[in-house]
Design a protein around this motif. Structure first.
Motif, PDB file in Angstrom:
ATOM      1  N   ASN A   4       4.487  16.681   1.274  1.00 57.20           N
ATOM      2  CA  ASN A   4       5.739  17.426   1.394  1.00 57.20           C
ATOM      3  C   ASN A   4       6.778  16.839   2.334  1.00 57.20           C
ATOM      4  N   MET A   5       6.611  15.642   2.834  1.00 61.00           N
ATOM      5  CA  MET A   5       7.575  15.121   3.778  1.00 61.00           C
ATOM      6  C   MET A   5       7.411  13.615   3.926  1.00 61.00           C
ATOM      7  N   LYS A   6       8.492  12.913   4.067  1.00 59.28           N
ATOM      8  CA  LYS A   6       8.424  11.494   4.358  1.00 59.28           C
ATOM      9  C   LYS A   6       7.944  11.301   5.788  1.00 59.28           C
ATOM     10  N   PHE A   7       7.305  10.159   6.053  1.00 61.64           N
ATOM     11  CA  PHE A   7       6.826   9.873   7.399  1.00 61.64           C
ATOM     12  C   PHE A   7       7.959   9.946   8.408  1.00 61.64           C
ATOM     13  N   SER A   8       9.096   9.380   8.069  1.00 57.30           N
ATOM     14  CA  SER A   8      10.219   9.355   9.011  1.00 57.30           C
ATOM     15  C   SER A   8      10.629  10.764   9.433  1.00 57.30           C
TER      16      SER A   8
ATOM     17  N   MET B 134       0.842  -1.176   0.000  1.00 60.70           N
ATOM     18  CA  MET B 134       0.000   0.000   0.000  1.00 60.70           C
ATOM     19  C   MET B 134       0.889   1.241   0.000  1.00 60.70           C
ATOM     20  N   LYS B 135       0.629   2.140  -0.892  1.00 63.14           N
ATOM     21  CA  LYS B 135       1.396   3.375  -0.974  1.00 63.14           C
ATOM     22  C   LYS B 135       0.719   4.434  -0.107  1.00 63.14           C
TER      23      LYS B 135
ATOM     24  N   ALA C 176      -2.046   5.849  17.546  1.00 65.40           N
ATOM     25  CA  ALA C 176      -1.569   6.501  18.773  1.00 65.40           C
ATOM     26  C   ALA C 176      -0.711   7.722  18.442  1.00 65.40           C
ATOM     27  N   LEU C 177       0.126   7.622  17.409  1.00 63.23           N
ATOM     28  CA  LEU C 177       0.941   8.765  16.997  1.00 63.23           C
ATOM     29  C   LEU C 177       0.065   9.911  16.503  1.00 63.23           C
ATOM     30  N   CYS C 178      -0.959   9.585  15.735  1.00 66.53           N
ATOM     31  CA  CYS C 178      -1.869  10.620  15.230  1.00 66.53           C
ATOM     32  C   CYS C 178      -2.574  11.330  16.385  1.00 66.53           C
ATOM     33  N   GLU C 179      -2.956  10.578  17.390  1.00 70.31           N
ATOM     34  CA  GLU C 179      -3.600  11.191  18.559  1.00 70.31           C
ATOM     35  C   GLU C 179      -2.616  12.062  19.329  1.00 70.31           C
ATOM     36  N   LEU C 180      -1.424  11.559  19.554  1.00 73.14           N
ATOM     37  CA  LEU C 180      -0.414  12.293  20.317  1.00 73.14           C
ATOM     38  C   LEU C 180      -0.023  13.601  19.630  1.00 73.14           C
ATOM     39  N   PHE C 181       0.186  13.540  18.317  1.00 81.08           N
ATOM     40  CA  PHE C 181       0.662  14.715  17.586  1.00 81.08           C
ATOM     41  C   PHE C 181      -0.464  15.518  16.935  1.00 81.08           C
TER      42      PHE C 181
ATOM     43  N   THR D 108      -3.180  13.651   6.557  1.00 80.89           N
ATOM     44  CA  THR D 108      -1.736  13.468   6.649  1.00 80.89           C
ATOM     45  C   THR D 108      -1.236  12.411   5.673  1.00 80.89           C
ATOM     46  N   PHE D 109      -1.970  11.320   5.566  1.00 79.74           N
ATOM     47  CA  PHE D 109      -1.511  10.205   4.750  1.00 79.74           C
ATOM     48  C   PHE D 109      -2.296  10.065   3.445  1.00 79.74           C
ATOM     49  N   GLN D 110      -3.165  10.981   3.163  1.00 78.91           N
ATOM     50  CA  GLN D 110      -3.953  10.977   1.934  1.00 78.91           C
ATOM     51  C   GLN D 110      -4.611   9.639   1.673  1.00 78.91           C
ATOM     52  N   VAL D 111      -5.294   9.109   2.693  1.00 80.46           N
ATOM     53  CA  VAL D 111      -5.977   7.815   2.547  1.00 80.46           C
ATOM     54  C   VAL D 111      -7.429   8.026   2.232  1.00 80.46           C
TER      55      VAL D 111
END
Length: 71
Positions: free
Chosen positions: A7-11, A1-2, A56-61, A68-71
């Motif tokens: 504008n930025m890589k997840f990392s 899955m892509k 959890a990361l999405c909630e925290l940040f 964010t991930f264009q899903v």
């Protein structure tokens, strides 16, 4: 899955968000119930978080996963 990051890589996005709230890799790992090397792998693009950790990361940040991930 892509998963396209705007504008930025997840990392890079993860590293920037973590530093913005003054968390070390260890403190973020502790918060998520993970080990610090796992956070390092995410930030270096070696691994991608599970759906549960990603949520959890999405909630925290305060990230909107769909935008964010264009899903």
């Amino acid at each position: 899955m892509k998963m396209g990051i705007v504008n930025m890589k997840f990392s890079e996005m993860l590293r920037e968000a973590r530093k913005k709230i003054n968390f070390s890799q260890k403190s973020l790992a502790d918060r998520l119930g993970l080990k610090p090397p796992t956070i390092s792998k995410y930030e270096n693009g070696v691994a991608f978080p599970s759906p549960e950790v990603l949520t959890a990361l999405c909630e925290l940040f305060h990230w909107d996963m769909a935008q964010t991930f264009q899903v």
